[in-house]
Design an enzyme around this catalytic site. Structure first.
Site, PDB file in Angstrom:
ATOM      1  N   GLN A 237       0.867  -1.082  -0.180  1.00  0.00           N
ATOM      2  CA  GLN A 237       0.042   0.033   0.207  1.00  0.00           C
ATOM      3  C   GLN A 237       0.739   1.350   0.046  1.00  0.00           C
ATOM      4  O   GLN A 237       1.409   1.590   0.894  1.00  0.00           O
ATOM      5  CB  GLN A 237      -0.874   0.003   1.178  1.00  0.00           C
ATOM      6  N   ARG A 267     -16.691   7.273   3.088  1.00  0.00           N
ATOM      7  CA  ARG A 267     -15.913   7.204   4.247  1.00  0.00           C
ATOM      8  C   ARG A 267     -14.403   7.040   3.991  1.00  0.00           C
ATOM      9  O   ARG A 267     -13.880   6.496   3.029  1.00  0.00           O
ATOM     10  CB  ARG A 267     -16.052   5.723   4.848  1.00  0.00           C
ATOM     11  N   ASP A 269     -11.030   6.667   4.176  1.00  0.00           N
ATOM     12  CA  ASP A 269     -10.168   5.713   4.932  1.00  0.00           C
ATOM     13  C   ASP A 269      -9.048   6.380   5.263  1.00  0.00           C
ATOM     14  O   ASP A 269      -8.321   7.066   4.609  1.00  0.00           O
ATOM     15  CB  ASP A 269     -10.204   4.612   4.329  1.00  0.00           C
ATOM     16  N   GLU A 311     -12.534   8.514   8.687  1.00  0.00           N
ATOM     17  CA  GLU A 311     -12.373   7.581   9.346  1.00  0.00           C
ATOM     18  C   GLU A 311     -10.911   7.785  10.204  1.00  0.00           C
ATOM     19  O   GLU A 311     -10.017   7.862   9.749  1.00  0.00           O
ATOM     20  CB  GLU A 311     -11.984   6.232   8.430  1.00  0.00           C
ATOM     21  N   ARG A 489      -7.839  -9.851  12.516  1.00  0.00           N
ATOM     22  CA  ARG A 489      -9.135  -9.242  12.588  1.00  0.00           C
ATOM     23  C   ARG A 489     -10.123  -9.952  11.838  1.00  0.00           C
ATOM     24  O   ARG A 489     -11.415  -9.522  11.768  1.00  0.00           O
ATOM     25  CB  ARG A 489      -8.876  -7.633  11.864  1.00  0.00           C
TER      26      ARG A 489
END
Length: 604
Positions: A237, A267, A269, A311, A489
């Site tokens: 990323q 949203r 992020d 966010e 998660r």
């Protein structure tokens, strides 16, 4: 401030509306961006993208723009109830999700947030947060046409579609990244590339780490780039370089494109990470807020029906700036992360005073903005958000409690990673953390789950249901069996079990949503104000409207029943509990184990 540099379209009606919006917001857009970029040719390109998106906006969405301009508090209405899920976990595909919309309507949902669904990189994509193409849908889920169809079906039911915009980074397989790797200087400047190792070390000295165990550090050496690429999250990323005005314009264009496909909320992020500055922690810098203000102004010109949501899963002092000020608005919505975290802390400790502290701090929110309130989400519960509100040693015990490492704990969760020296965060579905075990007697656990959701639905903002909570769905113990799901998660990202009976939890959540409808005091402009009680385990807060409508929420965070005199808090008059319709005597208020009451004046 410069006038808009382009001629408006021949369409008289569209031209008139655009002229009014440009007159109101173009100067705000330039005021936010010129301190970052100076004056230059980028302004003409910015105007051209805005005008092109406005002309391309479908007629039905233009009509929605008009409705929302007339009612700018639409996202603050008490009827607003949210639902958050993964498309593949909920309906399998976008088409499959369209066939499951009755579930949302039965729960009173008016805001639907499917987690990342844009085309991700192949392999590990951080749950879809490594986007390879912002204008395409993950082919496993469907197509952009399917997304438009879903948005249309939702809109017909009065439900707003919220999409994730991963604005901080792209996947390393995005066309921009591929061009940069191929040596294109234009696209190399879309990212942060540091060539010298000592410069990397100088940056790292001031930076935190998001995933210190699974992705330590903030830079990744990329041979094709002949340097270290800034990668706050995972090595695949790549952080975008917002010091480049072309990057801002391209991401603005993405927002406008998706708004024209039917998205009504974005949203943002990882919003705090957008701007980088040497010698700082690169979180929530002033320039970041200028970028967000500029996006807000751009949408106000082209698509005023669309709202932005920050966010920012950090402490309240760092979240509030993302809501801006009356003359410099930023996001319409932000997550009330501290209230959620303090709610779970209260369930573990029986002490609601930190939650009351967080609610008091949240009163600083601008009146025209709103919270997104929630019990669980796709991420871990980060106890560090309560640093300064709850002592570190208590937070550590709470973390251990939800990992099942404290004698007498009812929770079935797992500890997650944290920065060195910090309290480890928590993974797990809400039902599992509340103590639900499949095949067991879950009466107390379901009462705890109802308490959490009942408090959340009584707070100001949009209460959001996390996928499966309405059916008391528990952890997925086999999450790591699936490829690229080794991140802990995934424990709380199970597939929806449509055969599972919704039972009392489904009925309770639907009831909360029903009771919110038309209740003036539950408009998000009326904040939750904590009330002092003698017992720390008894949470009390009120919602009051200027017209006289008033609701007091009581939550009892202990597993034994109790009766107490609340005449000093409730005052005179007769009260009724909206949840069960019973009369309540202020001098003798009974609370069941893990009990919940929504009190209103009788005949009120």
């Amino acid at each position: 401030m410069s006038a808009f540099p382009l001629a408006l379209p021949d369409d008289a009606e569209l031209s008139a509306r655009l002229s009014a919006r440009i007159g109101q917001h173009w100067h705000r857009l330039l005021a936010a961006l010129r301190p970052l970029y100076g004056e230059g040719a980028w302004e003409g390109e910015l105007a051209a993208r805005l005008l092109g998106a406005a002309i391309a906006r479908p007629a039905d969405l233009r009509a929605l723009d008009q409705v929302r301009e007339a009612a700018p508090d639409w996202f603050q209405k008490p009827e607003m109830v949210g639902y958050c899920t993964y498309i593949d976990r909920f309906g399998g595909t976008l088409a499959g999700t369209r066939a499951r919309l009755d579930e949302l309507s039965q729960l009173g949902v008016r805001y639907f947030h499917p987690l990342p669904l844009l085309k991700p990189r192949e392999g590990d994509s951080d749950g879809g947060f490594a986007v390879a193409d912002f204008r395409q849908v993950d082919p496993k889920l469907g197509s952009i046409d399917d997304l438009r169809a879903l948005a249309s079906d939702l809109r017909a039911r009065g439900i707003s579609l919220c999409l994730d915009i991963v604005c901080n980074h792209t996947a390393d397989t995005h066309d921009w990244a591929l061009a940069a790797k191929a040596g294109d200087a234009k696209y190399r400047d879309f990212y942060h590339v540091v060539e010298a190792a000592d410069q990397v070390a100088a940056y790292e000295a001031h930076l935190g780490q998001v995933f210190p165990q699974t992705a330590p550090g903030n830079f990744t050496f990329v041979p094709e780039m002949q340097g270290h690429v800034w990668t706050t999250f995972y090595p695949f990323q790549w952080d975008l370089n917002y010091a480049n005005p072309v990057v801002f314009i391209e991401m603005m264009d993405v927002l406008l494109y998706l708004a024209n496909q039917g998205a009504e909320v974005f949203r943002l992020d990882s919003a705090p990470f957008l701007w980088k500055r040497a010698g700082s922690d690169c979180r929530g810098l002033p320039e970041t807020h200028q970028v967000v203000r500029a996006w807000r102004a751009a949408l106000a010109i082209v698509a005023p029906a669309v709202a932005l949501k920050a966010e920012a899963i950090v402490g309240l002092a760092e979240v509030l700036p993302f809501l801006g000020e009356p003359e410099q608005p930023e996001c319409h919505l932000a997550y009330n992360n501290t209230a959620m975290t303090a709610l779970w802390a209260a369930l573990a400790t029986g002490d609601t005073r930190p939650l009351s502290t967080c609610l008091t701090q949240a009163l600083a929110k601008p009146a025209g903005a709103g919270w997104l309130t929630y019990v669980r989400c796709h991420d871990d519960i980060i106890w560090g958000a309560l640093k300064g509100v709850i002592p570190d040693e208590t937070l550590a015990r709470i973390s251990d409690f939800y990992a099942g490492a404290v004698p007498g704990s009812f929770a079935d969760g797992q500890a997650f990673q944290a920065e060195p020296g910090a309290v480890r965060s928590t993974n797990g579905m809400a039902a599992s953390l509340a103590g639900v075990r499949d095949g067991a007697d879950n009466a107390a656990a379901l009462a705890r789950l109802r308490l959490l959701y009942g408090v959340t639905f009584a707070l100001d903002g949009i209460p959001a249901i996390y996928m499966g909570d309405e059916r008391a769905l528990t952890n997925d113990p086999d999450y790591a069996v699936e490829p690229d799901h080794d991140d802990g998660r995934w424990l709380h990202r199970p597939r929806m079990d449509w055969t599972r009976n919704g039972g009392p939890t489904h009925a309770a959540i639907a009831r909360f949503a029903q009771l919110r409808q038309g209740r003036a005091c539950l408009h998000a402009g009326n904040p939750a104000r904590p009330l002092l009680t003698a017992d720390p385990a008894l949470l009390a807060f009120e919602r009051a409207d200027r017209g006289g409508d008033r609701l007091i929420c009581l939550g009892w965070f202990k597993g034994d029943a109790m009766t107490t005199d609340l005449s000093g808090l409730l005052g005179s008059g007769d009260w009724i509990d909206l949840l069960d319709g019973t009369d309540v005597n202020a001098q003798s208020v009974a609370m069941a184990p893990w009990g919940l009451r929504w009190l209103v004046k009788k005949n009120g």
